[in-house]
Design an enzyme around this catalytic site. Structure first.
Site, PDB file in Angstrom:
ATOM      1  N   PRO A 221       0.846  -1.200   0.000  1.00 41.31           N
ATOM      2  CA  PRO A 221       0.000   0.000   0.000  1.00 41.31           C
ATOM      3  C   PRO A 221       0.886   1.256   0.000  1.00 41.31           C
ATOM      4  CG  PRO A 221      -0.031  -1.072   2.157  1.00 41.31           C
ATOM      5  CD  PRO A 221       0.858  -1.893   1.282  1.00 41.31           C
ATOM      6  N   ASP A 397       5.837   2.411   2.246  1.00 40.96           N
ATOM      7  CA  ASP A 397       4.920   1.303   2.520  1.00 40.96           C
ATOM      8  C   ASP A 397       4.106   1.688   3.749  1.00 40.96           C
ATOM      9  OD1 ASP A 397       3.729  -1.062   3.374  1.00 40.96           O
ATOM     10  OD2 ASP A 397       5.453  -2.314   2.799  1.00 40.96           O
ATOM     11  N   HIS A 398       2.825   1.911   3.539  1.00 37.17           N
ATOM     12  CA  HIS A 398       1.988   2.445   4.617  1.00 37.17           C
ATOM     13  C   HIS A 398       1.725   1.419   5.724  1.00 37.17           C
ATOM     14  CE1 HIS A 398      -0.224   5.496   6.452  1.00 37.17           C
ATOM     15  NE2 HIS A 398      -1.218   5.686   5.608  1.00 37.17           N
ATOM     16  N   ARG A 399       2.115   0.164   5.499  1.00 36.26           N
ATOM     17  CA  ARG A 399       1.988  -0.818   6.579  1.00 36.26           C
ATOM     18  C   ARG A 399       3.058  -0.578   7.630  1.00 36.26           C
ATOM     19  NH1 ARG A 399       2.565  -6.096   2.982  1.00 36.26           N
ATOM     20  NH2 ARG A 399       4.238  -4.760   2.243  1.00 36.26           N
TER      21      ARG A 399
END
Ligand code: CAO
Length: 425
Positions: A221, A397-399
């Site tokens: 994401p 990476d939005h995680r």
């Protein structure tokens, strides 16, 4: 009594390589179950069990060269009375050769007999081209996995059973199994119906990077944070250093400053210097600072890595950059030159553009895109001042990284690039 199972008649091949061992000691096999896969220059074959039984000892390993008569394993036939068989029973010296009709080696080129997978669409062309043994093909079909989409981790890119399992696991954990990414296949179109066309083969690098970029694009994401850094003073410093080092053959580039700035950013915000582990449940934080540089070559994009950039001076890095980008263009980079990166910089400033959204180079969690600097009127509270502004596009990476840290990272970059003297040492 354990029987010796040997390689049966495999045709014209003197010596073939074991590429997969499909059983281990203690496994129960049925007649015709595959025991090992072997590969010659021309074909891949699986050697099946001539009868049912329990494997007591495997005598070959991946990479061994075998030929007709070579011992594969010891098998306790299942019709042997277990109580009567002494535990220390020696193997009979009589080789058990597969019966030609029932257990001849199976060729990889056999067409699939069954169609599984009611949900996932399998591209038969790429499935048949995938480099995998018949048992892996069968396994993939049972699970509805399109082998053409699985990256192989075996020798020469061979897809092994674990790759198929990892693919399924990833699809399940990321919700891509049946829903999210079950996109319609691209139709095959004859473009020549509308005019003259020419077909050009993709380079090896194109194909490889395409696969990785696609994977990263659909599985990570992404968020891209845009910002600008005032590099008016940095540019003046760079030009004076460039003049000083010109005679020594070292080109002092903006990229060298950016590498030093990214190292500072990784120290300031250590979550950027991390990777998710394979389970996606832990973060591996790195205490080393290797920075990848996207380099555009005639054959495609490659990303050599400046290793241990924290221990190198700006001039050392500038010199190394000259060497690695030349090596990249001369196709002289070795795999080790491109491994171990913590974060990548993609600089398109020399070409142009105002902003872009780079794709994270997994397993890294962030990539810094840099576009062309521009002299810009900046309000200083009283007047507009001409300042040289460098556009930054940070994808992450939005995680792993949240939006606040994304903005903190580019702001931090802005501060260190505005006062670049600290980056020179
Ligand atoms: N703004 C304005 N000008 C810039 C600049 C910027 N941000 N960055 C570099 N320049 C100028 C330099 O001043 C230099 O000009 P002169 O030739 O007049 O001195 C010129 O552009 C070339 O710069 P450079 O020699 O410093 O090289 P570079 O650092 O720009 O690039 C490299 C090196 C290897 C990154 C580059 O060759 C490259 O391959 N870039 C493409 C990377 C890419 O494809 N990324 C996309 C990946 S994602 O799909």
């Amino acid at each position: 009594m354990a029987k010796e199972i040997i390689i049966p008649d495999i045709g014209d091949f003197d010596s073939v390589e074991v590429i997969e061992v499909l059983v281990e000691a203690g496994d129960t096999v049925a007649a015709e179950d595959s025991l090992i896969s072997v590969e010659s220059d021309k074909a891949t074959m699986e050697i099946p069990a001539p009868e049912a039984g329990v494997v007591t000892e495997v005598k070959v390993a991946v990479g061994d060269q075998v030929s007709q008569g070579s011992l594969i394993l010891l098998l306790e036939p299942s019709d042997a009375a277990p109580a009567a068989a002494p535990v220390t029973q020696e193997a009979t010296p009589t080789p058990v050769v597969s019966k030609p009709a029932a257990s001849a080696p199976r060729s990889v080129t056999q067409p699939p007999q069954h169609r599984f997978s009611p949900t996932a669409k399998i591209d038969e062309v790429s499935f048949s081209r995938a480099h995998a043994s018949p048992s892996v093909r069968k396994f993939a079909r049972e699970l509805g996995v399109d082998l053409g989409r699985v990256s192989g981790s075996g020798r020469k890119g061979r897809v092994i059973k674990d790759d198929v399992k990892a693919f399924v696991k990833q699809a399940l954990t990321q919700g891509t199994g049946g829903g999210g990414l079950a996109v319609a296949p691209m139709p095959e179109i004859d473009f020549s119906q509308w005019g003259d066309v020419e077909t050009q083969k993709l380079s090896k690098i194109n194909k490889l990077t395409g696969k990785f970029l696609h994977r990263n694009w659909v599985t990570i994401p992404h968020v891209t944070q845009f910002d600008q850094a005032d590099i008016t003073d940095l540019d003046a410093l760079r030009k004076s250093m460039a003049a000083e080092y010109k005679d020594k053959g070292i080109k002092i580039t903006m990229l060298a400053f950016l590498i030093k700035a990214v190292v500072s950013g990784l120290r300031e915000l250590p979550r950027f210097n991390a990777s998710l582990d394979a389970s996606g449940e832990s973060l591996i934080l790195k205490n080393y600072f290797n920075i990848g540089i996207a380099v555009d070559t005639p054959d495609g994009l490659v990303v050599p890595v400046v290793h241990d950039a924290d221990g190198k001076s700006l001039v050392d890095i500038a010199a190394e950059l000259g060497e690695i980008s030349q090596k990249a263009r001369d196709k002289k980079l070795k795999p080790a030159d491109m491994r171990g990166g913590c974060m990548t910089i993609s600089s398109l400033g020399g070409i142009g553009g105002t902003q872009f959204t780079p794709i994270v180079n997994a397993p890294e969690v962030a990539i810094l895109g840099v576009s062309r600097h521009q002299m810009t009127p900046v309000w200083n509270g009283k007047t507009f001042e001409p300042r040289l502004m460098l556009p930054l596009s940070l994808s992450y990476d939005h995680r792993v990284v949240d939006g606040a840290d994304g903005a903190r990272f580019t702001r931090f970059m802005g501060r260190v690039l505005a006062d670049a003297t600290g980056l020179v040492k």
